[in-house]
Design a protein around this motif. Structure first.
Motif, PDB file in Angstrom:
ATOM      1  N   GLY A  73      34.396  32.697   0.913  1.00  0.00           N
ATOM      2  CA  GLY A  73      33.072  32.609   1.512  1.00  0.00           C
ATOM      3  C   GLY A  73      33.048  31.987   2.887  1.00  0.00           C
ATOM      4  O   GLY A  73      34.094  31.720   3.504  1.00  0.00           O
TER       5      GLY A  73
ATOM      6  N   VAL B 223      28.998  33.123  -0.619  1.00  0.00           N
ATOM      7  CA  VAL B 223      30.025  34.005  -1.166  1.00  0.00           C
ATOM      8  C   VAL B 223      30.102  35.298  -0.358  1.00  0.00           C
ATOM      9  O   VAL B 223      29.075  35.940  -0.096  1.00  0.00           O
ATOM     10  N   THR B 224      31.318  35.681   0.046  1.00  0.00           N
ATOM     11  CA  THR B 224      31.515  36.906   0.828  1.00  0.00           C
ATOM     12  C   THR B 224      32.184  38.030   0.042  1.00  0.00           C
ATOM     13  O   THR B 224      32.262  39.155   0.538  1.00  0.00           O
TER      14      THR B 224
ATOM     15  N   VAL C 223      27.822  38.700  -3.802  1.00  0.00           N
ATOM     16  CA  VAL C 223      27.891  38.441  -2.367  1.00  0.00           C
ATOM     17  C   VAL C 223      26.534  37.914  -1.894  1.00  0.00           C
ATOM     18  O   VAL C 223      25.496  38.485  -2.207  1.00  0.00           O
TER      19      VAL C 223
END
Length: 686
Positions: free
Chosen positions: A185, A245-246, A169
């Motif tokens: 993301g 990126v999440t 992340v």
């Protein structure tokens, strides 16, 4: 995720099925993936040859005996393995009783009867193995949607290719044009249109732009704006995106889709659950009964052991579940064959039974009720005299764009441009999320949405033009306003239009007693409402992600059996969480086809009423067959106890098997008017 998750998930599901006593995937570990089907067919060939050489051809007695022995080996090989595994776990199922019945038939010289028992039962096992292998491939198809590697920006001037499983992340990945995204993301740089149909079901690519403060958006609670969020497995358009990126690969939207498919894959059909419960008591009861017959004859009647054993074997042949075992597979084979003739692929007896019981159907919109691609539906010129200029301007500008909406305009409106009045556009520039500007024959031209013109025109959009837009929006259209040299030419409406056969299908299903039919779609609520109202559906639920569709299906299932009809990856979780999943064939994704229980192979939703009617008839045939099988056994066993010899017992027993098969074969002549039921079909838009 894409390389590690698939074997793990497949292994977990296989272990789950073994715990349920339903693992018949023998061939994969021994002779190849199709071994059990080959053995079953081989046993059928040797049995047929044995009967021919015994009754039709004058041949030495050892020839049919050898052929029946070969049938025992081929038909009983995998059944022995399954019976051994179930007995080792302390369970006695029909597999075990079939083997004892076959051995008993051989012991009293009835090799032909034992052979046919093993042949038919092994064929049923082979069909189950085939269905399970198809289900396993759906997980592999899902996992392959996301790339295995990602381009991670390590420095302003350095990009490194890494495995998606190593993404953390906060990493920043670079997404090239026309490539799939490798992670969920937030867009932090670049603009592009992303095709999200594989995850959200949105029929039109969504314009993406950078978030003003990605770190704040990442920490904020609540959903991200649609224009800023992206999902793994979706397809980027012509622009370059940089995405923060999440979530890790194992927690992405696509990974959750895979998990939902896996968790629902091992559900059994109602009839299968009934048979499982029944055989838990029936098989041990028959075994104890046979032992009791031997013991009573030897101890109470002082009979020779050979006499008591003979009577016990007659009882065992009478009680052997040959008709019971073939009751469902024979109906399934006939039903599947009849469905295939009509362009419908049904994956076994569970779907054929369950579809006939549904009282609710949920339809995905894009590619199911609609064609799955935008078409020009409305041309609204500001005045009648401006219509030709509106059309020629649109074609001149949009012919320079590869956006799906531009392609629809060019395809549908170019034939309407009169010969000799074609115009040329120059300096065409895209305004992300708004529209496009250009010079047409040197004249300033703008084509875009209300937001664009609110920014360009300080006096505001004219009331008549705004009224056109509002009216088209209310009808579910995506609208574009056209202005040239400051003059508003009019508005064009674009929409993913319903299939011509969709409304007649809904009417037929309602006439068949399907009381609750709804749309569940990733498209916005306004578009979903428009489609539902036009087709006469009961409700519309728009803006749904895959997990939301699962929730809606759960609500429908609480009211009774519920089917899901769809064509995309985003429909797979809802399909496997429905009573029966139905996939559109030619336009459906590989995942939807593998996950679904029923596939309309010719991409023809007009075949759905036929499939429902056939399913109801198949379910009725299965119930009839089970009733016949149980009634015959219930009458035959007492008759053998009071002296019925083995000849009549075998005749009645085998007659019940033939009766069950003949009843099932009636499905091959099933008709419901015609496969298309009078529905006229519209040519698919090119």
């Amino acid at each position: 995720m894409t390389r590690a998750a698939n074997p793990r998930l497949s292994k977990d599901r296989t272990e789950d099925r073994r715990d349920q006593g339903a693992d018949h995937g023998h061939g994969n570990s021994l002779f190849g993936p199709r071994a059990e089907m080959i053995f079953a067919i081989g046993s059928g060939i040797t049995y047929t040859a044995g009967m021919a050489t015994k009754y039709l051809i004058d041949s030495p007695s050892w020839i049919p005996a050898t052929l029946f022995l070969a049938t025992y080996v081929l038909g009983g090989f995998f059944t022995v393995r399954t019976a051994y595994e179930t007995v080792r776990r302390g369970r006695f199922e029909v597999d075990f009783l079939m083997l004892i019945a076959a051995a008993g038939a051989a012991a009293v010289g009835k090799w032909a009867e034992g052979s046919v028992l093993l042949f038919l039962f092994s064929l049923g096992h082979a069909l189950e193995e085939y269905a399970m292998s198809r289900a396993q491939r759906s997980i592999a198809a899902l996992a392959e949607l996301a790339p295995r590697t990602a381009l991670v920006r390590r420095a302003p001037d350095r990009v490194e290719e890494v495995d998606v499983d190593s993404l953390e992340v906060g990493d920043v990945i670079v997404v090239r044009p026309n490539s799939r995204l490798s992670a969920d993301g937030i867009v932090i740089a670049g603009t592009s249109a992303v095709d999200e149909s594989s995850v959200t079901g949105e029929s039109i690519p969504v314009e993406k732009q950078a978030a003003e403060d990605p770190r704040a958006a990442l920490k904020a609670r609540g959903p991200l704006p649609e224009s800023q969020r992206v999902f793994a497995g979706t397809l980027n358009g012509s622009g370059v995106l940089e995405v923060m990126v999440t979530s890790r690969a194992s927690d992405s939207m696509l990974a959750r889709v895979i998990e939902m498919v896996r968790s629902a894959d091992s559900q059994k059909s109602p009839t299968q659950r009934f048979i499982d419960r029944f055989q838990m008591f029936y098989v041990p009861a028959v075994i104890l009964g046979v032992l009791a017959v031997i013991g009573y004859g030897v101890l109470a009647l002082s009979e020779p052991f050979a006499v008591s054993f003979y009577r016990a074997m007659v009882v065992l042949v009478a009680a052997s579940p040959c008709a019971l075992a073939i009751a469902t597979p024979s109906a399934v084979l006939a039903g599947v064959a009849r469905a295939a003739q009509a362009g419908v692929l049904a994956k076994g007896g569970g779907p054929l039974e369950s579809l006939g019981r549904v009282r609710s159907i949920a339809f995905d919109k894009t590619g199911t009720l609609t064609w799955g691609r935008p078409r020009v539906t409305d041309i609204e010129p500001a005045t009648t005299e401006l219509r030709e200029r509106l059309v020629t301007t649109l074609v001149a500008v949009e012919s320079f764009s590869d956006h799906p909406l531009a392609a629809a305009i060019t395809r549908d409106l170019a034939p309407q441009v009169p010969v000799g009045v074609e115009e040329t556009a120059t300096e065409v520039n895209s305004v992300t999320g708004r529209g496009v500007t250009a010079l047409v024959e040197g004249q300033a031209t703008e084509i875009g949405n209300l937001t664009m013109f609110a920014e360009l025109d300080p006096d505001g959009v004219p009331a008549d033009v705004r009224a056109m837009v509002d009216r088209l929006h209310a009808a579910g259209r995506t609208t574009m306003i056209v202005r040239r040299t400051g003059v508003y030419l009019g508005v064009v409406g674009v929409m993913d239009t319903p299939r011509a056969e969709a409304k007649p299908v809904i009417e037929q299903l309602r006439a068949m007693g399907i009381a609750d039919m709804v749309v569940i779609s990733g498209d916005n609520q306004r578009v979903a409402d428009s489609v539902a109202q036009g087709l006469g559906l009961d409700a519309a639920h728009g803006g749904l992600l895959p997990e939301d569709k699962v929730t809606k299906m759960a609500e429908l299932r609480e009211r009774g059996g519920a089917a899901m009809v769809g064509d995309g990856v985003n429909d797979a979780p809802a399909m496997v969480n429905s009573s029966v999943g139905i996939a559109m064939g030619a336009s459906g994704s590989a995942v939807a086809l593998e996950t679904a229980d029923v596939a309309l192979m010719t991409d023809d939703i007009g075949r759905l009423p036929f499939a429902v009617a056939l399913s109801r008839r198949t379910a009725a045939i299965i119930r009839q067959n089970l009733t016949v099988a149980l009634v015959i056994v219930a009458g035959l066993v007492p008759a053998t106890l009071i002296g019925l010899p083995i000849g009549p017992a075998v005749f009645i027993h085998e007659g019940s098997t033939l009766l069950v098969v003949a009843n099932a074969l009636r499905l091959l002549r099933f008709r419901r008017g015609a496969e298309h039921a009078g529905i006229e079909h519209e040519a698919r838009p090119s």
